[in-house]
Design an enzyme around this catalytic site. Structure first.
Site, PDB file in Angstrom:
ATOM      1  N   LEU A 248       0.869  -1.172   0.000  1.00  0.00           N
ATOM      2  CA  LEU A 248       0.000   0.000   0.000  1.00  0.00           C
ATOM      3  C   LEU A 248       0.909   1.226   0.000  1.00  0.00           C
ATOM      4  O   LEU A 248       1.579   1.493   0.988  1.00  0.00           O
ATOM      5  CB  LEU A 248      -0.813  -0.016   1.308  1.00  0.00           C
ATOM      6  CG  LEU A 248      -2.295   0.221   1.257  1.00  0.00           C
ATOM      7  CD1 LEU A 248      -2.980  -0.822   0.394  1.00  0.00           C
ATOM      8  CD2 LEU A 248      -2.884   0.163   2.655  1.00  0.00           C
ATOM      9  N   SER A 249       0.942   1.927  -1.120  1.00  0.00           N
ATOM     10  CA  SER A 249       1.904   3.015  -1.234  1.00  0.00           C
ATOM     11  C   SER A 249       1.524   4.192  -0.348  1.00  0.00           C
ATOM     12  O   SER A 249       0.348   4.547  -0.231  1.00  0.00           O
ATOM     13  CB  SER A 249       1.966   3.462  -2.686  1.00  0.00           C
ATOM     14  OG  SER A 249       2.452   4.764  -2.759  1.00  0.00           O
ATOM     15  N   LYS A 250       2.554   4.806   0.250  1.00  0.00           N
ATOM     16  CA  LYS A 250       2.288   5.959   1.106  1.00  0.00           C
ATOM     17  C   LYS A 250       1.897   7.166   0.278  1.00  0.00           C
ATOM     18  O   LYS A 250       1.307   8.099   0.752  1.00  0.00           O
ATOM     19  CB  LYS A 250       3.542   6.313   1.905  1.00  0.00           C
ATOM     20  CG  LYS A 250       3.687   5.469   3.117  1.00  0.00           C
ATOM     21  CD  LYS A 250       4.584   6.108   4.130  1.00  0.00           C
ATOM     22  CE  LYS A 250       4.705   5.131   5.293  1.00  0.00           C
ATOM     23  NZ  LYS A 250       5.718   5.422   6.220  1.00  0.00           N
ATOM     24  N   ARG A 251       2.318   7.149  -0.963  1.00  0.00           N
ATOM     25  CA  ARG A 251       2.101   8.343  -1.764  1.00  0.00           C
ATOM     26  C   ARG A 251       0.756   8.377  -2.469  1.00  0.00           C
ATOM     27  O   ARG A 251       0.339   9.399  -2.943  1.00  0.00           O
ATOM     28  CB  ARG A 251       3.224   8.462  -2.792  1.00  0.00           C
ATOM     29  CG  ARG A 251       4.577   8.617  -2.157  1.00  0.00           C
ATOM     30  CD  ARG A 251       5.102   9.967  -2.366  1.00  0.00           C
ATOM     31  NE  ARG A 251       4.948  10.379  -3.754  1.00  0.00           N
ATOM     32  CZ  ARG A 251       5.601  11.358  -4.277  1.00  0.00           C
ATOM     33  NH1 ARG A 251       6.455  12.029  -3.569  1.00  0.00           N
ATOM     34  NH2 ARG A 251       5.411  11.702  -5.533  1.00  0.00           N
ATOM     35  N   LYS A 252       0.117   7.221  -2.558  1.00  0.00           N
ATOM     36  CA  LYS A 252      -1.170   7.250  -3.256  1.00  0.00           C
ATOM     37  C   LYS A 252      -2.192   7.940  -2.368  1.00  0.00           C
ATOM     38  O   LYS A 252      -2.335   7.598  -1.198  1.00  0.00           O
ATOM     39  CB  LYS A 252      -1.619   5.820  -3.534  1.00  0.00           C
ATOM     40  CG  LYS A 252      -1.039   5.265  -4.802  1.00  0.00           C
ATOM     41  CD  LYS A 252      -1.811   4.038  -5.195  1.00  0.00           C
ATOM     42  CE  LYS A 252      -1.163   3.347  -6.348  1.00  0.00           C
ATOM     43  NZ  LYS A 252      -1.728   2.029  -6.567  1.00  0.00           N
TER      44      LYS A 252
END
Ligand code: GLU
Length: 477
Positions: A248-252
């Site tokens: 789960l990307s932090k940037r999305k």
């Protein structure tokens, strides 16, 4: 037995992520079932990236989720201050101790030199011996007060073994571990020093954090050993994953807690779902049941990474919503809509004749994601390829806005128009459809201001995918 003390230790360098909620929740539960205490500590050692607006958001959203703490920057406590930037004068004393026992060294290397040195090394790790300067040069730099950092001495060979609750003994080779900077050239501590010193001073017994910190733990263990302190118990939680197993990307944007709040997920859905992923055995929402028996079986967490499945979350949210009493649901609906209503009112008020006008004038802020079709973009007199270009440029430009207001947003839209050498009138049409869901409505810039960065960029992304199905660069960063 020592009283359990856990800590939630976010860095205020961005909008809080669903992963922050997950780690915070497990710290909270773990302390709670053990009659312990939770400490909230703001780790703002990165002064360039840390912002008080992010700290405020973290506190606000953790509160919204119902996660509570016993000590923290907002409520104080015996072991404060709870913001590392307010503890700066405290760390030097501990570095002095390390200097005395010869466990750290001053390093006068410049960043260019470090880069070169790293390039030459296959394993990229830098130890004291790699960083040494010849005697004359060192003397020169000292004499002329060159900036220096203080680094940790790390063994050159042998193995570091530490215990993790989920994984048992973890062994890492010392030759893989860098001589970590502890004090930066401006005299302030790095995360590693501040984190260990504070965990010690605040009496933390259990460190429950994300598995991305496993590789840092040997350095932390070394610090505990050098100081002669007892280590806390380490538990590194596997990172949440998407159903396709990717991280789960932090940037999305759609991983920010704010996104879920704005989309209309209830705090109890998020908490209970995250809890179930973290081995929490309960069927009730804890905030409403302060005396309930909750069990946390952290050991049951899958090391492969718990799957955060949006469909399941939505399904669960539906169950909670449908089981609410009507009065409660009305209250919840109002709470959710209140912010939007307040913000859209000045725009729509001058246009309202009869109350039913309100719906048409304001629906665009309530959509979450507008239900768009490919055909909606066909009415625009601009080629598909160019529409995608406009939206992609805007998507990227909006990311860099620090202060989310009308002026800055308009500036970025103008920048897109300049970059693409297209008139504002031309580029605004696809933006209208992507954001407002239609061409005729109140100002799209205004909607963007009201929606905030996360939802706006997700709407743009939805539109890009719909028109061209192309994935965005930087999306997974
Ligand atoms: N400040 C770190 C973070 O933002 C916390 C690491 C830790 O818990 O030791 O994730």
């Amino acid at each position: 037995m020592k009283k359990i003390r856990t800590r939630i230790a976010p860095s205020p360098t961005g909008t809080p992520h669903i992963g922050t909620a997950y780690i915070s929740l497990l710290n909270y539960y773990f302390a709670r079932i053990n009659n312990g205490k939770v400490i909230l500590r703001i780790e703002d050692t990165d002064s360039k990236r840390s912002k008080s607006k992010f700290e405020n958001k973290i506190l606000e959203l953790l509160h919204w989720l119902g996660i509570q703490w016993h000590e923290g920057p907002d409520i104080g406590g015996k072991f404060g201050p709870y913001r590392q930037s307010e503890r700066n004068n405290l760390y030097n004393k501990y570095v002095e101790k390390l200097i005395k026992v010869g466990k750290v060294f001053k390093c006068y290397r410049t960043s260019e030199e470090l880069e070169k040195l790293r390039k030459c090394k296959v394993d990229k790790t830098l130890k004291e011996k790699d960083l040494q300067l010849d005697y004359k040069e060192l003397k020169f730099r000292k004499k002329h007060n060159w900036p220096y950092v203080i680094r940790l001495k790390v063994p050159n060979k042998g193995k570091c073994v530490f215990y993790d609750v989920l994984r048992g003994s973890i062994t890492m080779n010392w030759d893989q571990i860098d001589s970590q900077v502890l004090i930066k050239s401006d005299g302030t501590p790095t995360y590693h020093l501040a984190n260990v010193v504070d965990d010690y001073l605040m009496g933390i017994t259990n460190v429950i954090r994300g598995e991305e910190w496993i590789t840092s733990t040997p350095k932390h263990k070394l610090l505990y050993d050098y100081f002669g302190w007892k280590q806390p118990e380490f538990c590194h939680l596997p990172l949440l994953r998407n159903p396709d197993k990717s991280k789960l990307s932090k940037r999305k944007q759609n991983n920010s807690i704010e996104f879920y709040r704005k989309m209309g997920y209830l705090p109890q859905t998020i908490i209970n779902y995250l809890g179930s992923l973290g081995g929490v055995k309960t069927t009730k929402w804890y905030r409403k049941n302060t005396n309930m028996k909750t069990k946390v079986d952290i050991k049951s967490i899958s090391l492969g990474g718990p799957i955060f499945d949006l469909d399941k979350l939505s399904w669960l949210n539906g169950i909670y919503i449908r089981s609410m009493k009507n009065e409660t649901l009305i209250q919840v609906m109002y709470e959710w809509a209140k912010d939007y209503i307040h913000k859209i009112l000045p725009t729509i008020k001058p246009r309202i004749k009869i109350l039913t006008d309100i719906i048409h004038l304001s629906e665009q802020v309530f959509y979450g994601l507008p239900k768009l079709k490919k055909e909606d973009f066909k009415v625009i007199a601009l080629k598909k390829k160019l529409q995608i270009k406009v939206l992609k440029h805007l998507w990227l430009q909006l990311e860099y806005i620090e202060k989310w207001d009308k002026q800055n947003i308009l500036y970025k839209v103008k920048q897109v128009s300049n970059q693409l050498q297209m008139k504002m009138k031309t580029i605004i049409a696809p933006i209208f459809i992507a954001i407002n869901g239609r061409l005729i409505s109140t100002s799209v810039i205004n909607t963007i201001v009201i929606l905030g960065k996360d939802i706006t960029r997700i709407r743009i992304k939805q539109a890009i995918k719909l028109i061209g199905g192309i994935t965005l660069k930087h999306e997974n960063k």
